[in-house]
Write an enzyme that holds these catalytic residues in place. Structure first.
Site, mmCIF file in Angstrom:
data_model
loop_
_atom_site.group_PDB
_atom_site.id
_atom_site.type_symbol
_atom_site.label_atom_id
_atom_site.label_comp_id
_atom_site.label_asym_id
_atom_site.label_seq_id
_atom_site.Cartn_x
_atom_site.Cartn_y
_atom_site.Cartn_z
ATOM 1 N N LEU A 41 0.675 -1.152 0.038
ATOM 2 C CA LEU A 41 0.064 0.011 -0.005
ATOM 3 C C LEU A 41 0.903 1.332 0.128
ATOM 4 C CD1 LEU A 41 -2.858 -0.812 2.493
ATOM 5 C CD2 LEU A 41 -3.096 -0.806 0.086
ATOM 6 N N GLU A 205 20.681 17.188 -20.247
ATOM 7 C CA GLU A 205 19.358 17.583 -20.472
ATOM 8 C C GLU A 205 19.295 17.622 -22.228
ATOM 9 O OE1 GLU A 205 15.921 17.784 -19.233
ATOM 10 O OE2 GLU A 205 15.646 18.267 -21.332
ATOM 11 N N HIS A 453 5.412 38.194 11.564
ATOM 12 C CA HIS A 453 6.747 38.699 11.583
ATOM 13 C C HIS A 453 7.992 38.374 12.646
ATOM 14 C CE1 HIS A 453 10.216 41.599 10.794
ATOM 15 N NE2 HIS A 453 10.127 41.816 12.136
#
Ligand SMILES: Cc1cc2nc3c(=O)[nH]c(=O)nc-3n(C[C@H](O)[C@H](O)[C@H](O)COP(=O)(O)OP(=O)(O)OC[C@H]3O[C@@H](n4cnc5c(N)ncnc54)[C@H](O)[C@@H]3O)c2cc1C
Length: 474
Positions: A41, A205, A453
């Site tokens: 699973l 690539e 912040h």
């Protein structure tokens, strides 16, 4: 029906993100569900994809932090990598998540069948069980979620130094020199991880740039950062083959363009990361009304319905973004649709994307180039992390937030179309941007929200604020 041992409201074939989420979500809606999984699973995502890859990337991040610890006044000496421990840690994470899914299935009374499921007439599913027996079950509806497997390329058969993502995630050590064929999201994650763990990495690539499809400003940040890591990025090259050596490594051969000279790079491992193909191989779809296109994807409509009445398909099996969370969305869509709840189709052009290389990348909606290419008149706001206080505190100041908004007739920024981020923890910061894009909010509306912040997410707020025409941190 003759031979059918059990009937369910829904039979799901495939227990990856698409399949297990359909099963669990359907069960939470009160449906009786069977979930057929031939392996473990969790599918690719948990066992061979998202989770193990990110566990490795986190080890790489720890190494990076330790390498820079003296900048923080912490002297830790030289960091060394014990990859066996990295593996063990990954296994523990994966095992606990897989166990969690099994427990949830049990808790929601999902019947899990451990075997290969194939679709027959009238939504019967034959399961060749792992124990050698056969079960024939029937669903009022069936959801196909058989996922995908790594694509291979000629002359690069798996084995020895040639690895796909499946084998990379089982490595017991970090190779000294690695070639990654394919500069897409998964290839760049591996390149970044290996480089941060100390390997010498070359990306090969075929296209003119890595991470094609990314907003150019964002992609440029990644390229600069990869170059600082000394990753050798070779674009526009065609790999032709490889010659294994006696030491267990290989020389990967490639050409720059069609008529370029052949060059070689000597490596200890070569990762082939050229995409994934849909895996309908064992679903037995011939003779059913389920159509498969020429690239192997199951054909669906906007509700994930196939051509066979009552049969849906979701996840990597269909030609939509190959992301676990898109599988989840499609699973919910299919369940709602079969329940007759009239759901909205998935807006695929606005899903969240995340790449966990260093620096991280995350976005939703079109980038500047894509918006302009679609003929949209846009206003763009961008702010770098180098002025963000939290980023300085973290020592991670590379990157930016970029917002693409629709230009209004008076020239000001209107609806937020795309939010693109690159930098520290941006995969955790995208959700505000994703909401803005999908809510079709305007920059004025989003700028009115307050960010904590000091935080990295302030940069998103400031970028929105600057698009209103006023700001205080520009
Ligand atoms: C290295 C790597 C990193 C990734 N990182 C990310 C990430 O960061 N974020 C992200 O969103 N996505 C990521 N992905 C993609 C993500 O893993 C997939 O999009 C997702 O797993 C697809 O889910 P799925 O359920 O469609 O298919 P899968 O996860 O492939 O699952 C399909 C399951 O069906 C089973 N099966 C197949 N045929 C049958 C049959 N006939 N009978 C029974 N069982 C069958 C298989 O055994 C498998 O368990 C990554 C992938 C890889 C390889």
């Amino acid at each position: 029906m003759t031979g059918v041992s059990e009937s369910f409201d829904v039979v799901v074939i495939g227990g990856g993100p698409g399949g297990y989420s359909a099963a669990l979500y359907g069960a939470s809606a009160g449906l009786r569900i069977a979930l057929v999984e031939k392996d473990v699973l969790g599918g690719t995502c948990l066992n061979r994809g998202c989770i193990p890859a990110k566990a490795f990337l986190e080890s790489a991040a720890v190494k990076r932090h330790v390498d820079h610890s003296s900048d923080f006044g912490i002297d830790s000496g030289d960091a060394t990598v014990n990859f066996a421990v990295t593996q063990e840690r990954k296994h523990k994470i994966v095992d606990s998540l897989v166990g969690g899914i099994a427990a949830m299935c049990k808790g929601r009374k999902v019947d899990v069948f451990n075997g290969v499921g194939s679709l027959g007439a009238d939504r019967t599913v034959t399961v060749n069980m792992a124990d050698g027996s056969t079960a024939t079950i029937r669903g009022e509806h069936v959801i196909l979620a058989a996922g995908s497997v790594p694509r291979l390329i000629p002359n690069f058969e798996r084995g020895g130094p040639i690895l796909t993502s499946d084998e990379v995630l089982d490595l017991e050590h970090v190779p000294e020199r690695v070639a990654v064929i394919g500069g897409g999201a998964i290839g760049c994650e591996f390149a970044s991880m290996f480089a941060d763990l100390g390997a010498k990495v070359t990306i090969l690539e075929g296209l003119p740039k890595i991470l094609p499809g990314l907003d150019t400003d964002v992609a440029n940040v990644v390229v600069r950062s990869f170059k600082r890591k000394k990753i050798d990025i070779r674009t526009g090259v065609m790999v032709t083959g490889h010659t294994p050596n006696d030491a267990g490594g290989t020389a990967v051969h490639f050409r720059a363009g069609d008529d370029g000279d052949t060059e070689s790079v000597e490596v200890d491992a070569c990762v082939v990361s050229v995409g994934r193909r849909p895996y309908a191989d064992e679903l037995g779809l011939d003779g059913t009304g389920v159509q498969v296109d020429e690239r192997g994807y199951v054909v669906i409509d906007e509700y994930c319905r196939t051509g066979e009445p009552g049969v849906y398909a979701v996840g990597d099996l269909v030609n939509t973004p190959q992301l676990a969370h898109v599988g989840y969305a499609e699973a919910i869509l299919a369940i709602k649709h079969l329940l007759g709840e009239n759901p909205l189709p998935v807006a695929y052009d606005r899903v969240p994307w995340a790449i966990y290389c260093h620096p991280e990348v995350a976005w939703a909606g079109p980038g500047e180039d894509a918006a302009k290419a679609a003929g949209l008149d846009v206003v763009v706001g961008k702010h770098p992390f180098k002025f963000n206080s939290r980023a300085k505190i973290l020592g991670e100041t590379e990157g930016m937030v970029k917002v693409v908004a629709k230009k209004q007739p008076d020239g000001t920024a209107g609806q937020v179309l795309g939010v693109h981020m690159v930098g520290p923890w941006v995969t955790e910061q995208l959700s505000g941007g994703y909401l803005a894009v999908n809510w079709e909010a305007t920059v004025d509306e989003v700028a009115a929200f307050i960010q904590p912040h000091p935080s990295l997410s302030e940069l998103f707020g400031e970028t929105m604020l600057s698009l209103t025409g006023r700001d205080f941190n520009g």
